[in-house]
Design a protein around this motif. Structure first.
Motif, mmCIF file in Angstrom:
data_model
loop_
_atom_site.group_PDB
_atom_site.id
_atom_site.type_symbol
_atom_site.label_atom_id
_atom_site.label_comp_id
_atom_site.label_asym_id
_atom_site.label_seq_id
_atom_site.Cartn_x
_atom_site.Cartn_y
_atom_site.Cartn_z
ATOM 1 N N TYR A 19 0.851 -1.196 0.000
ATOM 2 C CA TYR A 19 0.000 0.000 0.000
ATOM 3 C C TYR A 19 0.880 1.237 0.000
ATOM 4 C CZ TYR A 19 0.882 0.713 5.000
ATOM 5 O OH TYR A 19 1.473 0.943 6.205
ATOM 6 N N GLY A 20 0.359 2.269 -0.581
ATOM 7 C CA GLY A 20 1.029 3.551 -0.630
ATOM 8 C C GLY A 20 -0.022 4.629 -0.716
ATOM 9 N N ALA A 21 -0.513 4.879 -1.938
ATOM 10 C CA ALA A 21 -1.476 5.955 -2.177
ATOM 11 C C ALA A 21 -2.896 5.597 -1.748
ATOM 12 C CB ALA A 21 -1.467 6.334 -3.661
ATOM 13 N N SER A 22 -3.141 4.363 -1.351
ATOM 14 C CA SER A 22 -4.481 3.985 -0.886
ATOM 15 C C SER A 22 -4.799 4.728 0.410
ATOM 16 C CB SER A 22 -4.565 2.473 -0.641
ATOM 17 O OG SER A 22 -4.410 1.776 -1.854
ATOM 18 N N GLU A 73 1.879 9.417 -0.182
ATOM 19 C CA GLU A 73 2.829 8.304 -0.350
ATOM 20 C C GLU A 73 2.904 7.895 -1.805
ATOM 21 O OE1 GLU A 73 5.514 6.798 0.174
ATOM 22 O OE2 GLU A 73 5.096 5.832 2.105
ATOM 23 N N MET A 74 3.936 7.136 -2.129
ATOM 24 C CA MET A 74 4.136 6.618 -3.481
ATOM 25 C C MET A 74 2.912 5.830 -3.945
ATOM 26 S SD MET A 74 7.278 4.208 -4.669
ATOM 27 C CE MET A 74 7.027 3.026 -5.976
ATOM 28 N N ASP A 75 2.576 5.994 -5.199
ATOM 29 C CA ASP A 75 1.447 5.284 -5.795
ATOM 30 C C ASP A 75 1.957 3.990 -6.421
ATOM 31 O OD1 ASP A 75 -0.724 4.341 -7.233
ATOM 32 O OD2 ASP A 75 -1.210 6.287 -8.115
ATOM 33 N N PHE A 76 1.526 2.868 -5.877
ATOM 34 C CA PHE A 76 1.953 1.563 -6.382
ATOM 35 C C PHE A 76 1.050 1.049 -7.499
ATOM 36 C CE2 PHE A 76 4.127 1.692 -2.305
ATOM 37 C CZ PHE A 76 5.382 1.221 -2.657
#
Length: 184
Positions: A19-22, A73-76
């Motif tokens: 998870y990142g951009a969630s 956060e980074m979008d995965f």
């Protein structure tokens, strides 16, 4: 400039999930984190927060944050909210071979995330500040900020581990940057 960095409290997510951009909720109550952090923060500050609720909920209880989308956060991409075993060994091996430059399908690379975060940081540093700055964000953006400010090579940024609901503090002077606290 005094810069306080806080990683959000733990997110409510199962182990081994990417998870990142969630936009995930928090795993528990904010009270323990607030008690811990308020004791270390200056009484008056300017607060910036990621728009993701795991950061914004904390920032909102610390003061009146300015929401900054570049701090997310980074979008995965397609990997978001998938278990690592669902992503697959080959895909994870490609990422491990180039952890900064690899872009998950439909997502962004760590270097792309860092570029947007550092764009915000440069704008922030160009402005005069009477009060200390507090940033509530995520591990990836905090790595980019601290790694950049300390002059670390990009590949060393990954060694910076920010604990949830902990504070790091840097003093930025004309002559350089000093790390005063880390994960406190």
């Amino acid at each position: 400039m005094d810069l306080y960095l806080i990683r959000h409290p733990e997110a409510d997510v199962e182990p081994h999930v990417c998870y990142g951009a969630s936009d995930l909720p928090l795993a528990g109550p904010l009270t323990p984190a607030l008690r811990h952090l308020r004791a270390q923060l200056p009484k008056v500050s300017k607060i910036y927060s990621s728009p993701l609720q795991r950061a914004l909920l904390l920032a909102g209880r610390l003061g009146k944050p300015a929401v900054e989308p570049r701090l997310r956060e980074m979008d995965f991409g397609e990997w978001e909210l998938k278990r690592f075993d669902e992503i697959g060994v080959e895909a994870l091996d490609r990422w491990a071979a180039d952890p900064l430059g690899h872009r998950p399908p439909g997502g962004e690379s760590a270097l792309e995330m860092a570029a947007r975060v550092l764009e915000f940081l440069h704008e922030l540093r160009a402005e005069p500040h009477e009060a200390p700055i507090v940033i509530v964000a995520h591990g990836g953006p905090l790595r980019a900020i601290v790694g950049h400010l300390l002059g670390l090579p990009y590949d060393r940024w990954l060694s910076l581990e920010f604990d949830c609901a902990r504070l790091s503090y840097l003093r930025i002077e004309d002559y350089g940057v000093s790390l005063r606290l880390f994960n406190r």
